[in-house]
Design an enzyme around this catalytic site. Structure first.
Site, mmCIF file in Angstrom:
data_model
loop_
_atom_site.group_PDB
_atom_site.id
_atom_site.type_symbol
_atom_site.label_atom_id
_atom_site.label_comp_id
_atom_site.label_asym_id
_atom_site.label_seq_id
_atom_site.Cartn_x
_atom_site.Cartn_y
_atom_site.Cartn_z
ATOM 1 N N ASN A 1 -4.737 0.370 8.471
ATOM 2 C CA ASN A 1 -3.461 1.053 8.642
ATOM 3 C C ASN A 1 -3.440 1.778 9.974
ATOM 4 O O ASN A 1 -3.765 2.956 10.058
ATOM 5 C CB ASN A 1 -3.283 2.017 7.471
ATOM 6 N N CYS B 1 0.545 4.323 10.399
ATOM 7 C CA CYS B 1 1.241 5.281 9.555
ATOM 8 C C CYS B 1 1.916 6.332 10.424
ATOM 9 O O CYS B 1 1.276 7.032 11.196
ATOM 10 C CB CYS B 1 0.278 5.962 8.597
ATOM 11 N N GLY C 1 11.379 -3.959 2.613
ATOM 12 C CA GLY C 1 12.665 -4.094 1.947
ATOM 13 C C GLY C 1 12.778 -5.203 0.929
ATOM 14 O O GLY C 1 13.886 -5.519 0.494
ATOM 15 N N SER D 1 0.825 -1.208 0.000
ATOM 16 C CA SER D 1 0.000 0.000 0.000
ATOM 17 C C SER D 1 0.861 1.261 0.000
ATOM 18 O O SER D 1 1.854 1.367 0.709
ATOM 19 C CB SER D 1 -0.890 -0.004 1.242
ATOM 20 N N GLY E 1 12.475 0.180 2.708
ATOM 21 C CA GLY E 1 13.564 -0.305 1.860
ATOM 22 C C GLY E 1 14.424 -1.356 2.540
ATOM 23 O O GLY E 1 14.177 -1.732 3.690
ATOM 24 N N THR F 1 6.489 1.294 8.137
ATOM 25 C CA THR F 1 7.814 1.919 8.187
ATOM 26 C C THR F 1 8.260 2.262 9.612
ATOM 27 O O THR F 1 7.447 2.458 10.504
ATOM 28 C CB THR F 1 7.788 3.204 7.355
ATOM 29 N N ASN G 1 9.715 8.547 3.872
ATOM 30 C CA ASN G 1 8.608 9.244 3.238
ATOM 31 C C ASN G 1 7.682 9.834 4.281
ATOM 32 O O ASN G 1 7.497 9.275 5.365
ATOM 33 C CB ASN G 1 7.834 8.327 2.278
HETATM 34 C C1 LIG Z 1 5.929 6.407 -0.303
HETATM 35 C C2 LIG Z 1 5.302 5.400 0.604
HETATM 36 C C3 LIG Z 1 3.940 5.520 0.916
HETATM 37 C C4 LIG Z 1 3.332 4.603 1.766
HETATM 38 N N1 LIG Z 1 1.993 4.721 2.038
HETATM 39 C C5 LIG Z 1 1.377 3.781 2.803
HETATM 40 C C6 LIG Z 1 -0.014 3.810 3.011
HETATM 41 O O1 LIG Z 1 -0.719 4.679 2.484
HETATM 42 N N2 LIG Z 1 -0.583 2.874 3.809
HETATM 43 C C7 LIG Z 1 0.175 1.887 4.394
HETATM 44 O O2 LIG Z 1 -0.365 1.051 5.110
HETATM 45 N N3 LIG Z 1 1.496 1.814 4.189
HETATM 46 C C8 LIG Z 1 2.120 2.732 3.411
HETATM 47 N N4 LIG Z 1 3.484 2.632 3.181
HETATM 48 C C9 LIG Z 1 4.230 1.533 3.795
HETATM 49 C C10 LIG Z 1 4.417 0.367 2.821
HETATM 50 O O3 LIG Z 1 3.185 -0.196 2.463
HETATM 51 C C11 LIG Z 1 5.316 -0.711 3.441
HETATM 52 O O4 LIG Z 1 4.683 -1.201 4.600
HETATM 53 C C12 LIG Z 1 6.679 -0.205 3.826
HETATM 54 O O5 LIG Z 1 7.136 0.756 2.893
HETATM 55 C C13 LIG Z 1 7.717 -1.305 3.929
HETATM 56 O O6 LIG Z 1 7.899 -1.980 2.719
HETATM 57 P P1 LIG Z 1 9.068 -1.613 1.658
HETATM 58 O O7 LIG Z 1 10.345 -1.562 2.428
HETATM 59 O O8 LIG Z 1 9.025 -2.694 0.642
HETATM 60 O O9 LIG Z 1 8.725 -0.277 1.099
HETATM 61 C C14 LIG Z 1 4.089 3.559 2.333
HETATM 62 C C15 LIG Z 1 5.449 3.450 2.012
HETATM 63 C C16 LIG Z 1 6.064 4.343 1.157
HETATM 64 C C17 LIG Z 1 7.517 4.175 0.853
#
Ligand SMILES: Cc1cc2nc3c(=O)[nH]c(=O)nc-3n(C[C@H](O)[C@H](O)[C@H](O)COP(=O)(O)O)c2cc1C
Ligand SMILES: Cc1cc2nc3c(=O)[nH]c(=O)nc-3n(C[C@H](O)[C@H](O)[C@H](O)COP(=O)(O)OP(=O)(O)OC[C@H]3O[C@@H](n4cnc5c(N)ncnc54)[C@H](O)[C@@H]3O)c2cc1C
Ligand SMILES: Cc1cc2nc3c(=O)[nH]c(=O)nc-3n(C[C@H](O)[C@H](O)[C@H](O)COP(=O)(O)OP(=O)(O)OC[C@H]3O[C@@H](n4cnc5c(N)ncnc54)[C@H](O)[C@@H]3O)c2cc1C
Ligand SMILES: Cc1cc2nc3c(=O)[nH]c(=O)nc-3n(C[C@H](O)[C@H](O)[C@H](O)COP(=O)(O)O)c2cc1C
Ligand code: FES
Ligand code: FES
Lengths: 309, 259, 309, 259
Positions: free
Chosen positions: A127, A130, A244, A21, A217, A193, A69
């Protein structure tokens, strides 16, 4: 049943890979790169009751093997999502996991009730974690009782299974996971995150206008793996793992840790075709590992019954 | 279909203080038909620098399948880029975004190109395309100091060029607006790219004219999915209406978005 | 006063750079690379009442821009540290920050009382946050009341100022910091490692014998910066900042975030001369930033009075 | 003083399945006088692979200021290393650790070198040094399969060589111990490096003899500061007495440490 298929509450996935998401908008942009029907599922951007603009820019900053972010849940609001975004996604043969956010309990309930009635929404992702929403938000994700109450309320109104997305910014993730499981959660998504910041040494100000943002990441993968390893042994409900993921080895690592499906977030920004690429690489990886189906991998790092070769 | 591919580095050379011009070739060049678009460049395959870097297209030679970018080696990514040798290959997403509307300038009209610092590059390809249309091109370039000046000669091939430097070490002392005043530069259409304060002062002066501004914002995806690069619009400055710099921009008509 | 000098309780530092506890042993190995008197201070390896062997191996695993460690506080024990290690360090003109660890409150008190009496120990660093100690340990670091009580008890017996080293594995770092400040802490060290794990996809087991370990290195820097930025605005006591420091820019970033001194951990393993290198680069960096002394940098990202150019 | 420096890559070539031999030159080579020591190698300057990699010294030519390492491209670090071209420079910490005690073998005595897989390389430099001392050298090498065999000819220059492969596709089918038995290999001193199960079975057989084993353990610092590479000693198997593989080892007399 195909060797890549995974079934978790609400979601019958052709394969265990979905975009995370907030890292895939509502799919429109990525549909210009590939057929979204290839995906196991799609987790759409957080939807709130009212349209939100989000935080001031800069909203992103790079960190070593990661990024921060502070988008601030920008989205067009419940009505627009139901009227414009979800119907477009209905053109694809892929189940939708609708990410639901809000500042107050009432917001969540309103969004959950309405969005769960949309036909191609097969599950909700609450969520509660956040780190970029100033009001309310974060507290839901750090206090088990509050998270449990929210889960219960949303479960009451939702027409589809509910996944609770956990925050890693917490001392005891297991207690939190058990609390929302007891409150009726059908599954967990983890991790969101980590809260972080970067300061520009020339302007002397945080790079993000919001000062703090969510770290995602490869940098956070070890934290995700640890939490999924802990939680998957403590609960009965399935976990959608993320944090990540970049490579096919990462996908396997998350499933061995205890995830039943794997979401890819930040990596979409670097490689817009990362999800279909991973899906395509999965069968050969299963062959290499001598595994018949992906389901055999789930929890393989701790499950006794798993055939270790 | 969005484009993705690779470009091979042919040449790389320093052209001013910390400023590099990189020449690349590849089939992707054929897509680069709109001045003002940018490429989202993966510096290398190492994960420590995770994100791509947006860099403007500076010049395109469709016949030779070649293109140029100009960038300032500032942070870690661009510094690494500056160390790349001619055999190296770049992983590219793009061309992306909406560029300068060349069609806004009619044959016989005069155009002012106003570039500040590392905002100068995309104006060059624009100027070349305008010239093809029989438009009169005048260029105003602003830099910090004499050592930072680049592409003055290249722009001179398109028409008159005036340079301003903040410290007065070359050309007019001051900002691009000082040079515009000093040279009594007039125009039918103005295209600009550069630091936000510069774009803001152009907006203040020429809000009612045909002016197009290219914006910069930190980006995640570069394709409209992540909402990193969003800005408010002037018609709803505190509201939820927005534009994405990566897909709606980077070029906007003056007065459309809040700077 | 030299432009590099920093004075914080117990430690008058020639410069703000010190090696972080556990990443420098007791200095012997690094003394073969340079004169330890160049350092601002030295944080020695955690000392426990009895000798400890630590965890089974493998004890380290690499992660993207980071590493996991589960050393398990291996150390020769209080008596050996006092008899062998500290006298050797007394040959250098450098103040020692003695890292104190234990499983029970009594262990901490015993070590703190004895080690604080050694002449070249100028301050204690209470390690309430090591994620690799199974018994007790971690709980001290996650419950503010417990941490406060430990701080009070140690303060009562210590002959030198006491820094409390905070764990980042917590939802609310500010409450924790304020609790130990109220309990008498003279300063804070932050951050210790984030708890993480990695799984070997071929053996299917966690790489670390201990399953989980502490994540350090550049990957965690954004979390450290955020926590220091938050805490330095909420407390009056100084902070020794750490977590992923590698470059002179990192040093500046930590100080602008709110750290009064900066510790370098993992980077010592990659570059054994990292500390003197950073110290040597500092004056030119101050010139470049137009800053007269390092003390002007402290909290520069939020302090109004800071001259921003 | 501990040593640190750089080595320039002169040549790199594949010598078996995923196995590469890398030849380097540099002043640091003059420090490499003790067979069995290792180098702690920084693969490149990128932070995503944070730690150094321990790699054994395989061969040294003090006159030419050259040395060789042999490694298996397995994980991300060694795979990146295998892509390095001859101009590249490696950042090196070392030589580190205590190597094989060459002096334990007296002139006229016979020595058995027993290497398994990627444990083979350090035995080569050792063998060459032993030969200089008029020691009789016999080598037993164990590999998974025929495609994995390397350096058989090089060892053959030092004395008899017997190879065992697990799948029997080359030499004796089975482990090094099967080859030892089949060839009735006897020795005054045995030096070995290879997988822990191999070292354990040699320990079981030859605990009372003059046997020296080189261990492998994941490392942080490589210089004794981080306590990553610690092992128990046999005299205190559950206690707090320990040895560090990086500084006390990697070579230990048989029976000293718990495998
Ligand atoms: C730019 C950005 C926007 C995100 N927006 C949401 C969101 O709207 N809702 C949510 O539950 N997680 C959000 N996340 C979290 C991601 O869904 C994910 O849980 C987190 O980035 C870890 O995974 P990754 O390391 O593969 O990015 C966001 C992450 C990023 C980087
Ligand atoms: C549409 C567009 C076109 C651009 N065209 C050019 C050009 O032609 N030549 C040129 O030199 N620069 C251009 N820039 C700016 C260029 O993207 C940044 O200078 C570059 O990303 C800095 O990367 P770095 O690794 O050196 O800095 P770092 O500070 O290491 O970068 C860290 C992160 O911040 C981002 N970032 C840092 N500064 C900027 C910035 N000013 N704008 C956007 N992102 C930033 C990086 O992309 C990266 O994600 C353009 C920016 C945009 C948005
Ligand atoms: C004293 C000593 C001498 C060695 N000599 C050789 C040699 O001559 N040739 C050779 O091919 N290999 C040798 N090894 C093993 C070699 O260090 C590893 O194969 C290598 O570190 C793997 O790195 P990677 O990046 O490919 O793997 P990755 O899995 O990406 O490495 C990740 C991390 O784990 C560590 N690691 C992974 N596997 C091992 C291992 N088996 N031993 C120690 N650390 C490991 C890495 O150093 C790194 O820190 C030696 C190891 C030791 C301890
Ligand atoms: C191998 C290793 C051992 C450590 N041992 C200790 C310790 O004994 N006591 C302690 O307080 N912190 C210990 N730490 C944590 C560091 O002091 C530091 O807080 C952390 O590593 C973050 O800094 P870095 O990213 O610069 O390494 C250890 C860290 C590492 C990597
Ligand atoms: S950069 Fe992602 S939406 Fe513009
Ligand atoms: S690797 Fe650090 S002590 Fe051996």
């Amino acid at each position: 049943m195909s060797r890549l298929q995974v079934k978790i509450p609400g979601l019958t996935m052709k394969n265990p890979i979905m975009p995370a998401s907030g890292c895939f908008g509502f799919g429109k942009e990525y549909a210009e790169f590939y057929d979204l029907s290839e995906l196991g599922a799609i987790a759409i951007k957080a939807t709130t009751a009212e349209p939100r603009f989000g935080n001031a820019t800069p909203r992103v900053a790079e960190t070593k093997s990661g990024m921060l972010n502070a988008i601030g849940l920008q989205n067009p609001g419940l009505q627009a999502v139901i009227q414009n975004e979800l119907p477009r996604l209905a053109n694809y043969d892929v189940p939708i996991l609708a990410n639901v956010a809000g500042s107050e309990m009432e917001d969540y309930i309103e969004v959950a009730e309405a969005i769960s009635k949309v036909e191609n929404v097969h599950a909700l992702e609450l969520n509660i974690s956040c780190p970029n929403v100033k009001k309310g938000g974060i507290a839901f994700g750090t206090i088990p009782e509050v998270a449990a109450e929210l889960t219960r309320e949303v479960k009451r109104v939702s027409s589809v299974p509910v996944y609770v997305k956990l925050s890693p910014n917490i001392a005891d993730i297991v207690t939190m996971a058990k609390a929302v499981e007891a409150a009726g959660a059908d599954g967990l998504s983890m991790i969101n995150t980590l809260l972080g910041s970067r300061i520009d040494i020339r302007t002397r100000k945080p790079i993000l206008a919001n000062q703090y943002g969510g770290l995602s990441g490869p940098a956070i993968k070890p934290v995700a793996i640890r939490m999924i390893h802990q939680v998957s042994q403590a609960v009965e409900i399935p976990i959608i793992g993320m944090g990540g993921v970049q490579t096919i080895e990462d996908v396997i690592e998350f499933m061995l840790a205890g995830a039943s499906a794997v979401a890819v977030g930040t990596a979409n920004f670097v490689d817009p075709t990362i999800c279909p690429t991973l899906i395509q690489k999965l069968p050969a990886m299963l062959d290499e590992l001598g595994v018949d189906s992906v389901e055999e991998l789930i929890g393989g790092s701790w499950r006794e019954t798993c055939s270790i070769r | 279909m969005k484009k993705r591919g690779t470009l091979d580095i042919i040449q790389q050379r320093p052209i001013a203080r910390n400023i590099f011009e990189i020449t690349c070739s590849g089939d992707l060049v054929q897509e680069m038909q709109e001045p003002g678009q940018f490429l989202h460049v993966k510096i290398d395959q190492y994960d420590d620098l995770l994100l791509r870097r947006p860099i403007s297209i500076c010049d395109v030679n469709l016949d030779k399948n070649e293109m140029k970018m100009i960038y300032r080696a500032e942070g870690e990514g661009t510094t690494r880029l500056s160390g790349k040798k001619p055999e190296a290959t770049l992983d590219i997403l793009g061309p992306l975004g909406h560029g300068f509307p060349v069609e806004e300038a009619k044959p016989g009209e005069s155009v002012l190109l106003v570039g500040g610092g590392i905002g100068v590059p995309p104006l060059y390809y624009l100027g070349k395309e305008l010239l093809k249309k029989d438009v009169h091109v005048t260029t105003i370039l602003g830099f910090q100091s004499k050592q930072d000046v680049f592409y003055e000669e290249e722009f001179a091939e398109l028409g008159p060029v005036y340079v301003a430097t903040v410290d007065g070490s070359y050309g007019t002392k001051g900002f691009v607006t000082d040079a515009i005043d000093e040279k009594h530069a007039s125009f039918d259409v103005l295209y600009s790219c550069g630091p936000t304060p510069m774009l803001a002062s152009l907006t203040e002066r020429y809000r009612e004219k045909r002016v197009f501004l290219s914006l910069e914002e930190r980006m995640g995806c570069g394709i409209g999915a992540c909402f990193a690069c969003v800005c408010h619009v002037e018609s709803d400055p505190e509201g939820t209406v927005y534009r994405k710099v990566c897909t709606d921009g980077p070029v906007f008509p003056v007065g459309e978005v809040v700077l």
